[in-house]
Every structure is written in structure tokens, then in C-alpha cells.
Design an enzyme around this catalytic site. Structure first.
Site, mmCIF file in Angstrom:
data_model
loop_
_atom_site.group_PDB
_atom_site.id
_atom_site.type_symbol
_atom_site.label_atom_id
_atom_site.label_comp_id
_atom_site.label_asym_id
_atom_site.label_seq_id
_atom_site.Cartn_x
_atom_site.Cartn_y
_atom_site.Cartn_z
ATOM 1 N N GLU A 51 -6.809 -8.918 38.980
ATOM 2 C CA GLU A 51 -6.956 -7.704 38.491
ATOM 3 C C GLU A 51 -5.951 -6.617 39.129
ATOM 4 O O GLU A 51 -4.835 -5.988 38.317
ATOM 5 C CB GLU A 51 -7.744 -6.983 37.852
ATOM 6 C CG GLU A 51 -9.226 -7.953 37.788
ATOM 7 C CD GLU A 51 -9.945 -7.251 37.908
ATOM 8 O OE1 GLU A 51 -11.092 -7.355 35.998
ATOM 9 O OE2 GLU A 51 -10.428 -5.994 38.223
ATOM 10 N N ASP A 243 -16.058 -8.156 27.217
ATOM 11 C CA ASP A 243 -17.297 -8.597 26.736
ATOM 12 C C ASP A 243 -18.577 -7.637 26.032
ATOM 13 O O ASP A 243 -18.258 -6.678 26.303
ATOM 14 C CB ASP A 243 -17.984 -9.938 27.129
ATOM 15 C CG ASP A 243 -18.767 -9.002 28.588
ATOM 16 O OD1 ASP A 243 -20.299 -8.532 28.689
ATOM 17 O OD2 ASP A 243 -17.858 -8.907 29.537
#
Length: 285
Positions: A51, A243
Site C-alpha cells: 500500500e 469490504d
């Protein structure tokens, strides 16, 4: 200056002192808000190296091995932003060495320790941004790829059923920066981030996350905010949704399916936030 009359009771005097204390806290909080407009060094904490890599590359940052002790697995990369007028240090939790798995050091322990050491060894830092992915709550309007700035953080898995320890277990800390204004300008959302050490959740977790009024769920933010609180440094969490926590798809499946999309959103969101902060500071000059 306080003046106490001889006729005032001990209760009245105590109330007067409390009023003064509250005013001082408001002034202290306001001063922390102002610090966002006058910063010379920003730390960006990102748990996973995958990331962090796009941001490190985008800003042409160089690894700085002096930030952490040699025993620590953490990594730091430094450079400048805001037309080279502001220093930036990106720190990651590195890879697991203790258990010899080689995976990213996710969770609250490495997050708190890496942030604490970074703040200790970079005493000129003015603000810390924790950037990363998170689960989002559909009931709070979260959708895959959404970017949230934190208004507060709390824990949902530190269950200590002893009354005096309950507030410590929750560990709620407010974000003492005007994230609403930053979010509005960048089309981000805002909300509370709830933190736990598991990717999935139990029924008790669900109950506590609801009590925390969470918009997003992660594995690091509350721990990093704790380290910032100890150093008196403002904290901001930037979380991209991978999510839907209260959805029907198992967390691990949805997380892996959307991680790439969310990471791309993160790549764009962090520089966007930094540019807004630089713009704010320039407008104040």
C-alpha cells in the site's frame, strides 16, 4: 483570574475550578486544530508495504534507516512535499520476523510501536496520518472504494468487563483536526474508525462496533492514535473501503477481491489529502 468570596461553599469553588479547566481544554483543542495550518513535517503511517510503495514512488522518497533501531522490522522513507517546504516521512510496519512468516506486520502491536518510535525519533513532526484500507459499514453509507477521514477512533475487541476498565478498553480518541472541511473539498466521507486485531468479526465485536457508532473498521488506527496522544501530536486516519462489514459476503473474500481497487483509490487519496493540506497552509500565509 478567579476571585472567591468567603461565602462561597467548597462545592461552588470546585465548580468554578471545573469551569476553568473545561475552558482550558477547549483552548488546547482549538490550538491543536490550528496546527494543521502550520506544519513543517508530516508522518504518514501505512501498515502494508504494498500500500505504501505507490506513494513512496510518486513522491520519490528515499529510505531512511536512521528512523528505527536495527532490531525493529519497520521501514521509513523521507522526502518533501508542498514545493519542498515540508518534510514527509512514510513509515510502514515492515515484514514479520518474529514468527518467520514474512507477511506484513498488521495489527495493533506493530502499529502502535512503529508510530511511537517514529514520533520519538522524529521530534519535529507536526501531524501523523494513518492511511490504509478498511471495512466499511453499509448502514453508514459506505461503499467499496469510498475514502473516509476519521472523526474519532475506538477499539471493539478490548473487552474488559470491569466498570473502571471499560472506558480504557474502548479507548476512544477524537480526531482533533477539522476533517469535515478536508473531506468536503476532496469528496471524501467522514466517520468513526473502530479497531480490532482480527480481519473477521464475532457477534460481540458486532455489538461493540455498533456501540462505537463506527463507519469503518480496521486493525491499526486506534493503536496509532494512542501513540499520537502520548506525544501530543494530531492524528488523522484516511481509510479506503475494501469490504462491507455488515454485508452478506465473507470479509476475507470481499477483502481480497477488492484490495487492488481500494489500493488504487488509496494511491490517489493520500496525495490528494496532502495537496489540500499544503493548499490550506499556503492560503494562510
Amino acid at each position: 483570574k478567579l476571585h472567591f468570596h468567603s461565602t462561597m461553599s467548597r462545592k461552588d469553588i470546585l465548580i468554578a475550578f471545573l469551569c476553568v479547566a473545561i475552558k482550558l481544554l477547549v483552548v488546547a483543542s482549538a490550538s491543536k486544530h490550528e496546527r494543521l495550518k502550520d506544519f513543517d513535517h508530516v508522518i504518514v503511517s501505512i501498515a502494508m508495504e504494498a500500500e505504501a510503495a505507490p506513494l513512496v514512488e510518486h513522491l520519490d522518497l528515499k529510505e531512511d534507516k536512521s528512523t528505527f533501531p536495527r532490531q525493529a522490522p519497520f521501514r521509513a522513507y523521507s522526502g518533501s512535499i508542498c514545493d519542498s517546504s515540508t518534510k514527509i516521512t512514510v513509515v510502514t510496519s515492515g515484514k514479520d520476523m518474529a514468527y518467520e512468516t514474512g507477511v506484513d506486520n498488521v495489527g495493533t502491536v506493530p502499529a502502535a510501536l512503529s508510530a511511537f518510535l517514529a514520533l520519538q525519533n522524529l521530534p519535529d513532526a507536526d501531524i501523523l496520518i494513518n492511511a490504509g484500507t478498511a471495512g466499511g459499514f453499509g448502514r453508514k453509507g459506505a461503499e467499496i472504494g469510498d475514502v473516509f477521514l476519521t472523526t474519532a477512533v475506538a477499539n471493539h475487541d478490548r473487552r474488559i468487563p470491569i466498570p473502571v476498565f471499560t472506558p480504557y478498553g474502548v479507548g476512544k480518541l477524537n480526531t482533533l483536526v477539522d476533517t469535515a472541511a478536508l473531506a468536503s473539498r476532496n469528496n471524501f466521507k467522514t466517520g468513526i474508525c473502530t479497531t480490532g486485531n482480527s480481519l473477521d468479526k464475532t457477534s460481540e465485536d458486532e455489538k461493540l462496533m455498533l456501540e462505537n457508532d463506527a463507519s469503518v473498521k480496521d486493525m491499526e488506527a486506534a493503536a496509532i492514535a494512542w501513540s499520537c496522544e502520548l506525544h501530543g501530536i494530531p492524528f488523522v486516519g484516511l481509510k479506503v473501503v475494501t469490504d462491507i462489514v455488515d454485508g452478506d459476503i465473507p470479509t476475507q473474500e470481499e477483502f481480497m477481491e477488492n484490495l487492488s481497487t481500494a489500493s488504487k483509490s488509496l494511491q490517489a487519496a493520500v496525495p490528494k489529502l496532502l495537496e489540500s493540506m499544503c493548499s490550506d497552509r499556503t492560503s494562510e500565509l
